[in-house]
Write an enzyme that holds these catalytic residues in place. Structure first.
Site, PDB file in Angstrom:
ATOM      1  N   CYS A  57       0.897  -1.307  -0.449  1.00 53.44           N
ATOM      2  CA  CYS A  57      -0.152   0.160   0.241  1.00 53.44           C
ATOM      3  C   CYS A  57       1.200   1.230  -0.194  1.00 53.44           C
ATOM      4  O   CYS A  57       2.239   1.357   0.490  1.00 53.44           O
ATOM      5  CB  CYS A  57      -0.570  -0.095   0.908  1.00 53.44           C
TER       6      CYS A  57
ATOM      7  N   ARG B  60       1.978   1.846  -5.998  1.00 47.85           N
ATOM      8  CA  ARG B  60       1.795   0.595  -5.073  1.00 47.85           C
ATOM      9  C   ARG B  60       0.086   0.374  -4.701  1.00 47.85           C
ATOM     10  O   ARG B  60       0.706  -0.635  -4.096  1.00 47.85           O
ATOM     11  CB  ARG B  60       2.049   1.346  -3.842  1.00 47.85           C
TER      12      ARG B  60
ATOM     13  N   TRP C 228      -3.856  -2.317  -1.461  1.00 47.96           N
ATOM     14  CA  TRP C 228      -3.603  -2.917  -1.740  1.00 47.96           C
ATOM     15  C   TRP C 228      -4.132  -4.653  -1.384  1.00 47.96           C
ATOM     16  O   TRP C 228      -2.896  -3.815  -0.267  1.00 47.96           O
ATOM     17  CB  TRP C 228      -2.116  -3.630  -2.514  1.00 47.96           C
TER      18      TRP C 228
ATOM     19  N   ASN D 102       0.766   0.492   5.864  1.00 51.63           N
ATOM     20  CA  ASN D 102       1.179  -1.346   5.621  1.00 51.63           C
ATOM     21  C   ASN D 102       1.954  -1.447   5.700  1.00 51.63           C
ATOM     22  O   ASN D 102       2.943  -1.447   6.959  1.00 51.63           O
ATOM     23  CB  ASN D 102       2.048   0.575   4.187  1.00 51.63           C
ATOM     24  N   GLY D 103       1.246  -2.671   5.438  1.00 51.14           N
ATOM     25  CA  GLY D 103       2.265  -4.275   6.181  1.00 51.14           C
ATOM     26  C   GLY D 103       1.410  -4.738   6.500  1.00 51.14           C
ATOM     27  O   GLY D 103       0.187  -5.341   5.862  1.00 51.14           O
TER      28      GLY D 103
ATOM     29  N   GLU E 297      12.464 -12.300 -20.477  1.00 49.74           N
ATOM     30  CA  GLU E 297      11.807 -11.183 -19.618  1.00 49.74           C
ATOM     31  C   GLU E 297      11.061 -10.756 -20.476  1.00 49.74           C
ATOM     32  O   GLU E 297       9.680  -9.820 -19.965  1.00 49.74           O
ATOM     33  CB  GLU E 297      13.611  -9.886 -19.657  1.00 49.74           C
TER      34      GLU E 297
ATOM     35  N   LYS F 158       7.365  -9.485 -19.295  1.00 55.03           N
ATOM     36  CA  LYS F 158       6.323  -8.445 -19.448  1.00 55.03           C
ATOM     37  C   LYS F 158       4.803  -8.736 -20.198  1.00 55.03           C
ATOM     38  O   LYS F 158       4.158  -8.220 -20.401  1.00 55.03           O
ATOM     39  CB  LYS F 158       6.803  -7.718 -20.607  1.00 55.03           C
TER      40      LYS F 158
ATOM     41  N   GLU G 183       2.316 -10.145 -18.140  1.00 51.54           N
ATOM     42  CA  GLU G 183       2.165  -9.462 -16.824  1.00 51.54           C
ATOM     43  C   GLU G 183       1.024  -7.623 -16.720  1.00 51.54           C
ATOM     44  O   GLU G 183       0.910  -7.345 -16.021  1.00 51.54           O
ATOM     45  CB  GLU G 183       2.700  -8.501 -15.462  1.00 51.54           C
TER      46      GLU G 183
ATOM     47  N   HIS H 246      11.772 -30.370 -25.627  1.00 50.38           N
ATOM     48  CA  HIS H 246      11.957 -31.292 -24.578  1.00 50.38           C
ATOM     49  C   HIS H 246      10.656 -31.647 -23.805  1.00 50.38           C
ATOM     50  O   HIS H 246      10.305 -32.031 -22.978  1.00 50.38           O
ATOM     51  CB  HIS H 246      13.102 -31.213 -23.865  1.00 50.38           C
TER      52      HIS H 246
ATOM     53  N   LYS I  31       4.051  -2.784  -7.581  1.00 48.02           N
ATOM     54  CA  LYS I  31       5.429  -2.335  -8.506  1.00 48.02           C
ATOM     55  C   LYS I  31       6.411  -3.421  -7.281  1.00 48.02           C
ATOM     56  O   LYS I  31       7.468  -3.149  -7.710  1.00 48.02           O
ATOM     57  CB  LYS I  31       5.657  -0.804  -7.670  1.00 48.02           C
TER      58      LYS I  31
HETATM   59  C1  AGP Z   1       9.228  -6.955 -13.579  1.00 40.47           C
HETATM   60  O1  AGP Z   1       8.051  -6.218 -14.060  1.00 40.47           O
HETATM   61  C2  AGP Z   1       7.557  -6.677 -12.179  1.00 40.47           C
HETATM   62  N1  AGP Z   1       8.042  -5.884 -11.792  1.00 40.47           N
HETATM   63  C3  AGP Z   1       9.066  -7.884 -11.000  1.00 40.47           C
HETATM   64  O2  AGP Z   1       8.648  -8.814 -10.808  1.00 40.47           O
HETATM   65  C4  AGP Z   1       9.806  -6.508 -10.578  1.00 40.47           C
HETATM   66  O3  AGP Z   1      10.621  -6.987 -10.889  1.00 40.47           O
HETATM   67  C5  AGP Z   1      10.075  -8.226  -8.866  1.00 40.47           C
HETATM   68  O4  AGP Z   1       9.112  -7.436  -8.151  1.00 40.47           O
HETATM   69  C6  AGP Z   1      11.040  -7.035  -8.434  1.00 40.47           C
HETATM   70  O5  AGP Z   1      11.632  -5.755  -8.091  1.00 40.47           O
HETATM   71  P1  AGP Z   1      12.702  -5.313  -7.219  1.00 40.47           P
HETATM   72  O6  AGP Z   1      13.072  -5.328  -8.809  1.00 40.47           O
HETATM   73  O7  AGP Z   1      12.254  -4.099  -6.894  1.00 40.47           O
HETATM   74  O8  AGP Z   1      13.206  -6.047  -6.470  1.00 40.47           O
END
Ligand code: AGP
Length: 604
Positions: free
Chosen positions: A2, A26, A74, A100-101, A478, A482, A485, A501, A599
């Protein structure tokens, strides 16, 4: 994850709302603010975004308080609803908290208090407000009541609290980010510096186990030990990020803006980040001299970057290293770790719980920590022996783009500089680095149009497969991350040598396969067979390459034939970022705020 914010000063409510809009990356399930008006606490909160909150309560921007706290949620405990939105108050509504937490022992506290306290939400947070109320009712002062209540909590928290009639902000932090902003005749707190950049660039970082009491004029911080509050001297840190970095500018989404910032990011790393390389080189040299293990650890996109880092260390310097997914580290890599070993922790936020937990375990074994981090003052940067800040600027889009490229370039810079010291053959890579910004710029230009067109072709797909070899196997991973997600299309990345395989069984007529090319002739020959096999089974093959090497159906041509293989991940990922972005947009998704994601994952 959050976002919390607190403002003590003029026009507090409006400033809280502005900061919450920046913090929405967030979490955006619900939002709310509490404002001190004529000595009383007024709360406005609702499920939905900040914009929804403002439309529900048009008076919110007219509220002229001198003290306000806000929250964007969140959801972790309790469904998304108006009542579960923060701020949350005690029975008397004279105490308001944002948090937050997660509070691990909230149920036992709730059971203990429910006889005398009326609980109105399903959240874990509500126990904080009632605990403080309980202590106040026993005659404790505000600070003692706050500290005593927080000290009963088990779990992770960043808490901001206000009391009716008192122009004070009470803060506490344990394993969840919390910063204090230092203003002129006013002060602030927030989950991260980005939320306050339009108010100040002076920050105090609150550490785990610390409490703070801030007014418009003073900032006091304590550690709570053996029942006593011990004052803590805190340094004011200057953050050289500008407020404009937190606006979309001419772009529709932060993600697109951040993709197109990559030329400048690469330039900045090559020019400015060099100031951090000295520490990184010395700790790496020391470890290699002692024959210590080097283990990269990260999550998500940073994990993919770490795979490239491991490849570079192994191939350029011939030094064996390992790479671990942070959440798996303690089970696979911890045993036998010693003070000769080095953990390279990679995290753009510097707040990822999995990474912080793994680093804590590694430190308990005596290992040294070198971290590659973006956010200044982040927890990871303060837990490390050496830090390489890759200064990519704030990344607001949930999908990591510019920070991925920043991590790659930071590794290229660090390991080529290291190779110059150890006498390893790195010059073919080192001499390509100064050209990278312009190569990235032309790659952005050349792939933007085709990625947009291709997104229309693939938007109806159920699955898309990405594959690559060698240093571009992580590029395939990667690209798949992308895509999945932000467009929500199932996407899978794997080594091109692996799909025979098993995954090949998933290829049917018309399935899209995205093959990451190579400048290495041997790898190209292998990829050639892969492409022919895929096409023989009806797959539509899209290739990302530097020239017409592969018989693909569609080719995204970027960069140059002569570029060393080691720098290709930097340029090959760009069309994949753009393809994911345009596919998400064409499907009506919000690429900046993908469903279910945050994020920075600050919970385990
Ligand atoms: C990547 O697009 C995602 N947002 C997620 O996998 C992110 O890379 C991961 O949570 C790690 O975040 P960080 O680099 O802040 O540790």
């Amino acid at each position: 994850m959050c976002g919390i914010v607190g403002i003590i000063g003029k026009d507090a409510a409006r400033k809280v709302i502005n900061s919450l809009k920046i913090l929405e990356y967030r979490g955006y399930d619900s939002a709310g603010i509490a404002v001190m008006l004529n000595g009383r606490i007024e709360v406005r909160k609702a499920a939905g975004t900040i914009e929804n909150l403002i439309s529900r309560y048009p008076d919110i921007l007219e509220m002229r308080g001198e003290l306000s706290i806000g929250h964007t949620r969140w959801a972790t405990h309790g469904k998304v609803s108006d009542s579960n939105a923060h701020p949350i108050t005690d029975c008397s509504r004279r105490i308001a908290v944002v948090h937050n937490g997660t509070i691990d022992n909230y149920m036992e506290i709730r059971e203990r208090l429910s006889a005398k306290h009326e609980f109105r939400t399903e959240t874990d947070t509500e126990v904080i407000a009632h605990l403080i109320e309980e202590k106040l009712n026993r005659g404790l002062g505000r600070l003692e009541a706050f500290v005593s209540a927080i000290s009963e909590l088990r779990g992770e928290y960043a808490v901001a609290c206000m009391f009716e009639g008192a122009n004070e902000l009470y803060l506490a932090r344990n394993r969840i980010p919390l910063v204090i902003g230092v203003g002129e005749g006013e002060n602030y707190c927030a989950s991260d510096v980005i939320a306050l950049l339009n108010l100040t660039n002076k920050f105090i970082y609150v550490n785990d186990g610390e409490f703070a009491l801030i007014t418009s004029k003073n900032i006091d911080v304590w550690r709570f030990e053996e029942g006593r509050l011990i004052p803590v001297e805190k340094r004011i840190n200057l953050v050289d990020w500008s407020p404009s970095m937190t606006s979309k500018g001419k772009y529709e989404h932060f993600m697109l803006k951040e993709i197109f910032e990559q030329e400048d990011v690469v330039k900045r790393i090559l020019m400015e980040s060099r100031r951090y390389i000295k520490g990184a080189l010395s700790i790496l040299e020391e470890t290699m001299k002692n024959g210590g293990r080097i283990i990269f650890l990260a999550a998500g996109t940073s994990y993919h970057a770490s795979m490239v880092g491991k490849y570079l260390l192994n191939s350029l310097l011939g030094y064996p290293s390992e790479v671990s997914i942070a959440s798996e580290f303690t089970r696979w890599n911890l045993r036998g770790l010693s003070e000769d070993d080095l953990v390279i922790a990679v995290s753009q936020s510097g707040e990822t719980a999995d990474v912080l937990m793994a680093v804590k375990s590694a430190k308990e074994k005596g290992a040294k920590i070198l971290s590659f981090v973006n956010v200044p003052g982040s927890t990871l940067s303060r837990e490390s022996d050496e830090v390489f800040f890759f200064s990519a600027g704030p990344e607001i889009g949930v999908a990591a783009t510019k920070t991925y490229v920043a991590e790659l370039v930071s590794f290229l810079l660090t390991f080529t500089e290291l190779g110059k010291i150890t006498g390893d053959p790195v010059y073919h890579v080192a001499e390509a680095l100064p050209r990278l910004p312009s190569i990235v710029a032309s790659c952005l230009e050349s792939s933007n149009r085709i990625a947009k067109a291709l997104s229309e072709a693939i938007k109806g797909e159920n699955s898309i497969f990405f594959m690559g070899r060698g240093i571009n196997y992580p590029t395939a991973l990667e690209g798949a991350l992308k895509m999945k997600e932000i467009s929500y299309i199932h996407a899978e990345g794997f080594p091109a040598g692996e799909y025979k395989h098993g995954p090949l069984a998933l290829i049917s007529e018309g399935t899209y396969s995205i093959v990451i090319g190579s400048n290495d002739q041997e790898i190209r020959d292998l990829l050639l067979s892969n492409v022919n096999e895929l096409k023989a089974r009806g797959s539509k093959v899209i290739s990302v390459e530097t020239d017409e090497h592969l018989p693909s159906d569609i080719r995204i041509k970027v960069a140059e034939n002569g570029l060393p293989e080691e720098v290709l991940p930097v340029v090959f990922v760009i069309p994949l970022q753009l393809l994911a972005y345009y596919t998400a947009v064409t499907l009506g998704r919000n690429p900046d705020k993908p469903r279910n994601l945050a994020k920075s994952v600050t919970v385990k």
